[in-house]
Design a protein around this motif. Structure first.
Motif, PDB file in Angstrom:
ATOM      1  N   ALA A  76      -8.942  32.704  59.000  1.00 41.50           N
ATOM      2  CA  ALA A  76      -8.830  33.859  58.260  1.00 41.50           C
ATOM      3  C   ALA A  76      -8.245  34.715  59.163  1.00 41.50           C
ATOM      4  CB  ALA A  76     -10.015  34.006  57.362  1.00 41.50           C
ATOM      5  N   TYR A  77      -7.156  35.188  58.464  1.00 45.58           N
ATOM      6  CA  TYR A  77      -6.378  36.602  59.452  1.00 45.58           C
ATOM      7  C   TYR A  77      -6.754  37.840  58.640  1.00 45.58           C
ATOM      8  CZ  TYR A  77      -3.053  39.666  61.415  1.00 45.58           C
ATOM      9  OH  TYR A  77      -2.482  40.722  62.018  1.00 45.58           O
ATOM     10  N   GLY A  93     -17.257  49.133  57.204  1.00 46.29           N
ATOM     11  CA  GLY A  93     -16.072  48.369  58.051  1.00 46.29           C
ATOM     12  C   GLY A  93     -17.115  46.933  58.401  1.00 46.29           C
ATOM     13  N   ARG A  94     -18.154  47.205  58.861  1.00 49.85           N
ATOM     14  CA  ARG A  94     -19.037  45.929  58.986  1.00 49.85           C
ATOM     15  C   ARG A  94     -19.273  45.357  57.738  1.00 49.85           C
ATOM     16  NH1 ARG A  94     -23.201  45.103  63.367  1.00 49.85           N
ATOM     17  NH2 ARG A  94     -23.221  47.357  63.948  1.00 49.85           N
ATOM     18  N   GLY A  95     -19.706  46.034  56.944  1.00 53.12           N
ATOM     19  CA  GLY A  95     -20.123  45.366  55.449  1.00 53.12           C
ATOM     20  C   GLY A  95     -18.797  44.656  54.967  1.00 53.12           C
ATOM     21  N   LEU A  96     -17.469  44.864  55.131  1.00 57.75           N
ATOM     22  CA  LEU A  96     -16.360  44.629  54.524  1.00 57.75           C
ATOM     23  C   LEU A  96     -16.114  43.129  55.476  1.00 57.75           C
ATOM     24  CD1 LEU A  96     -13.856  47.328  54.216  1.00 57.75           C
ATOM     25  CD2 LEU A  96     -14.811  45.912  52.376  1.00 57.75           C
ATOM     26  N   LEU A  97     -16.288  43.052  56.684  1.00 60.90           N
ATOM     27  CA  LEU A  97     -16.097  41.779  57.698  1.00 60.90           C
ATOM     28  C   LEU A  97     -17.296  40.951  57.151  1.00 60.90           C
ATOM     29  CD1 LEU A  97     -14.953  43.316  60.890  1.00 60.90           C
ATOM     30  CD2 LEU A  97     -13.719  42.111  59.163  1.00 60.90           C
ATOM     31  N   ASP A  98     -18.413  41.405  57.033  1.00 56.11           N
ATOM     32  CA  ASP A  98     -19.611  40.652  56.389  1.00 56.11           C
ATOM     33  C   ASP A  98     -19.153  39.734  55.319  1.00 56.11           C
ATOM     34  OD1 ASP A  98     -21.079  41.100  58.677  1.00 56.11           O
ATOM     35  OD2 ASP A  98     -22.504  42.522  57.556  1.00 56.11           O
ATOM     36  N   ALA A  99     -18.721  40.576  54.262  1.00 54.10           N
ATOM     37  CA  ALA A  99     -18.307  39.971  53.092  1.00 54.10           C
ATOM     38  C   ALA A  99     -16.962  38.975  53.038  1.00 54.10           C
ATOM     39  CB  ALA A  99     -17.902  41.209  52.082  1.00 54.10           C
ATOM     40  N   VAL A 100     -16.191  39.357  53.913  1.00 58.60           N
ATOM     41  CA  VAL A 100     -15.224  38.473  54.290  1.00 58.60           C
ATOM     42  C   VAL A 100     -15.631  37.064  54.746  1.00 58.60           C
ATOM     43  CG1 VAL A 100     -13.140  37.943  55.767  1.00 58.60           C
ATOM     44  CG2 VAL A 100     -13.149  40.129  54.718  1.00 58.60           C
ATOM     45  N   ARG A 101     -16.609  37.309  55.591  1.00 56.55           N
ATOM     46  CA  ARG A 101     -17.148  35.876  56.308  1.00 56.55           C
ATOM     47  C   ARG A 101     -17.984  34.935  55.247  1.00 56.55           C
ATOM     48  NH1 ARG A 101     -20.427  37.357  61.760  1.00 56.55           N
ATOM     49  NH2 ARG A 101     -20.189  35.105  62.065  1.00 56.55           N
TER      50      ARG A 101
END
Ligand SMILES: CC(C)(COP(=O)(O)OP(=O)(O)OC[C@H]1O[C@@H](n2cnc3c(N)ncnc32)[C@H](O)[C@@H]1OP(=O)(O)O)[C@@H](O)C(=O)NCCC(=O)NCCS
Length: 140
Positions: A76-77, A93-101
């Motif tokens: 995933a890019y 920002g951290r929450g968005l990346l957690d949601a992406v993961r």
């Protein structure tokens, strides 16, 4: 997905106008084609995972976005990660990346290119640096 006062969601139909607003509000517009609505539209419609963070208020203001291209199987890019300036530093920002993961699952490596000066942010949230990455850069 909720955090105090923030709602995370997947929004494949996010509009170019809202995307542009959050790019400008974050400062990332300086490094993205924010003045080219047609290109922003193509960026959105060509992505296959768009995660948003919105205020948990009736207006649901857009506070942050992660625009991702993924196969949901291996990689995933994260092409764009942006949080509006007034909300920066509050965990979005951290929450968005957690949601992406969470969306892509454990089989998938999440990859991004840090904007100059932001490298220590990604160190801080536990991402590892990749010394052997390569690219052909875009021409415009
Ligand atoms: C970079 C960005 C996405 C980070 O999102 P954010 O919501 O502000 O960050 P978070 O609140 O999740 O921060 C998590 C941690 O990183 C730290 N941090 C935030 N911004 C940082 C920065 N620029 N450099 C180093 N550390 C940073 C926070 O203090 C926080 O630490 P803590 O958990 O110990 O309190 C956001 O600041 C932004 O949109 N910046 C402008 C656009 C941009 O450069 N995007 C990145 C493109 S690669």
């Amino acid at each position: 997905m909720a955090q105090s006062g923030i709602v995370y969601g997947v929004e494949p139909n996010l509009s170019a106008a809202e995307f542009r607003r959050v790019l400008v509000a974050s400062g990332l517009d300086a490094r993205r084609p924010a003045g080219d609505p047609d290109r922003l539209e193509r960026m959105l419609r060509g992505a296959n995972l768009i995660v948003t963070a919105r205020a948990y208020t009736p207006e649901r203001a857009l506070l942050g976005v992660a625009r991702v291209i993924t196969d949901f199987a291996y990689c995933a890019y994260v092409s764009d990660l942006a949080v509006a300036r007034p909300q920066q530093g509050s965990g979005i920002g951290r929450g968005l990346l957690d949601a992406v993961r969470k969306q892509v699952g454990p089989e998938v490596a999440v990859i991004l290119i840090a904007a100059p000066g932001i490298e220590t942010y990604y160190d801080g949230i536990g991402m590892s640096r990749v010394a052997h990455a390569f690219r052909f850069d875009r021409e415009r």
